[in-house]
Design a protein around this motif. Structure first.
Motif, short mmCIF file in Angstrom:
data_model
loop_
_atom_site.label_atom_id
_atom_site.label_comp_id
_atom_site.label_asym_id
_atom_site.label_seq_id
_atom_site.Cartn_x
_atom_site.Cartn_y
_atom_site.Cartn_z
N VAL A 83 -2.78 -2.24 72.00
CA VAL A 83 -3.39 -2.40 73.31
C VAL A 83 -4.46 -1.33 73.46
O VAL A 83 -4.29 -0.22 72.99
N SER B 167 6.18 -2.48 86.70
CA SER B 167 6.18 -3.77 86.02
C SER B 167 7.60 -4.20 85.67
O SER B 167 8.45 -3.38 85.35
N ALA C 273 -1.60 -3.29 81.07
CA ALA C 273 -1.17 -4.20 80.00
C ALA C 273 -0.11 -3.55 79.12
O ALA C 273 0.86 -4.19 78.71
N GLU C 274 -0.28 -2.26 78.84
CA GLU C 274 0.70 -1.56 78.01
C GLU C 274 2.03 -1.43 78.75
O GLU C 274 3.10 -1.62 78.15
N ALA D 145 7.01 -3.59 70.81
CA ALA D 145 6.06 -3.82 71.89
C ALA D 145 4.97 -4.81 71.51
O ALA D 145 4.30 -5.33 72.37
N GLY D 146 4.77 -5.07 70.24
CA GLY D 146 3.80 -6.08 69.86
C GLY D 146 2.46 -5.50 69.48
O GLY D 146 2.35 -4.38 69.02
N ARG E 120 3.21 -3.48 81.01
CA ARG E 120 3.80 -4.82 80.99
C ARG E 120 4.42 -5.11 79.63
O ARG E 120 5.53 -5.62 79.52
N ARG E 121 3.73 -4.75 78.57
CA ARG E 121 4.21 -4.99 77.21
C ARG E 121 5.51 -4.22 76.94
O ARG E 121 6.45 -4.76 76.37
N GLN F 236 6.83 4.52 74.75
CA GLN F 236 5.92 3.71 73.93
C GLN F 236 6.20 3.91 72.45
O GLN F 236 6.27 2.95 71.69
N GLY G 19 7.64 -6.80 83.45
CA GLY G 19 7.27 -7.56 82.27
C GLY G 19 6.49 -8.82 82.57
O GLY G 19 5.86 -9.38 81.69
N LEU H 206 8.32 -5.82 78.83
CA LEU H 206 8.73 -7.04 78.11
C LEU H 206 9.58 -6.70 76.89
O LEU H 206 10.55 -7.38 76.59
N ALA H 207 9.21 -5.63 76.19
CA ALA H 207 9.99 -5.21 75.02
C ALA H 207 11.41 -4.82 75.41
O ALA H 207 12.33 -4.91 74.60
#
Length: 192
Positions: A141, A172, A148-149, A137-138, A151-152, A130, A174, A155-156
């Protein structure tokens, strides 16, 4: 490697430091042990040669696990990063665990966009992941929204699969998050 054999793999190769080859081979005559790695070799050509000794076997492999027993020696980490980069380029299914995750922390681009890569961090390793990916990561959260974290972060990494190990394992790619609440064995080894 022995677990893979016990679960039905035809062959199981172990790529290791040359001094570890004989002890590892003594675990089982079924293991194919390649003592082709050498700690402490600084020149880039030496590291390339070591990575070549592993990647030349890619056509014979159906998957590769990087990390358990790797250690933090700079040479071993650099060779592992080269091997990961080559495995991703060859679309070889790849599991990165334990000390192999340090390669991803140093350079998340190694696995970015690789749907054939599975990262298996425990909770502290996931925290380091993280931190390494925080800018990518955006948005922030909620601390209690683990799914959700996860998934984020996946995705990153462009869809690399993450299996966050814990009391309940979260997975996950993503796009979705799955939760495995099935209890492990009474005596789970390490971070399994």
């Amino acid at each position: 490697a022995i677990s893979a054999l016990k679960l039905g793999a035809d062959l199981s190769h172990v790529f290791c430091e040359e001094r570890a080859a004989a002890p590892i081979k003594s675990y089982s005559p079924e293991l194919i042990v390649h003592g082709v790695l050498r700690e402490g070799e600084a020149p880039a050509q030496a590291r390339e040669r070591q990575a070549d000794q592993v990647s030349k076997w890619f056509p014979a492999l159906t998957a590769l696990v990087v990390g358990p027993g790797l250690g933090r020696d700079e040479t071993m980490q650099a060779v592992a990063a080269l091997v990961v980069e080559r495995a991703v380029a060859a679309s070889l299914p790849l599991v990165i665990d334990a000390d192999g995750l340090a390669c991803v922390l140093r350079d998340p681009g190694l696995v970015r966009g690789s749907a054939w890569t599975v990262l298996t961090p425990n909770r502290p390793e996931f925290g380091r992941l993280q931190a390494a990916l925080a800018p990518a990561a955006g948005a922030e959260v909620a601390a209690d929204d683990d799914a959700a974290e996860l998934r984020r972060i996946s995705l990153a990494l462009g869809g690399a699969v993450i299996v966050q190990k814990g009391a309940h394992d979260l997975l996950s790619d993503g796009t979705s998050v799955l939760c495995n609440e099935e209890p492990g064995s009474v005596k789970r080894s390490g971070g399994q």
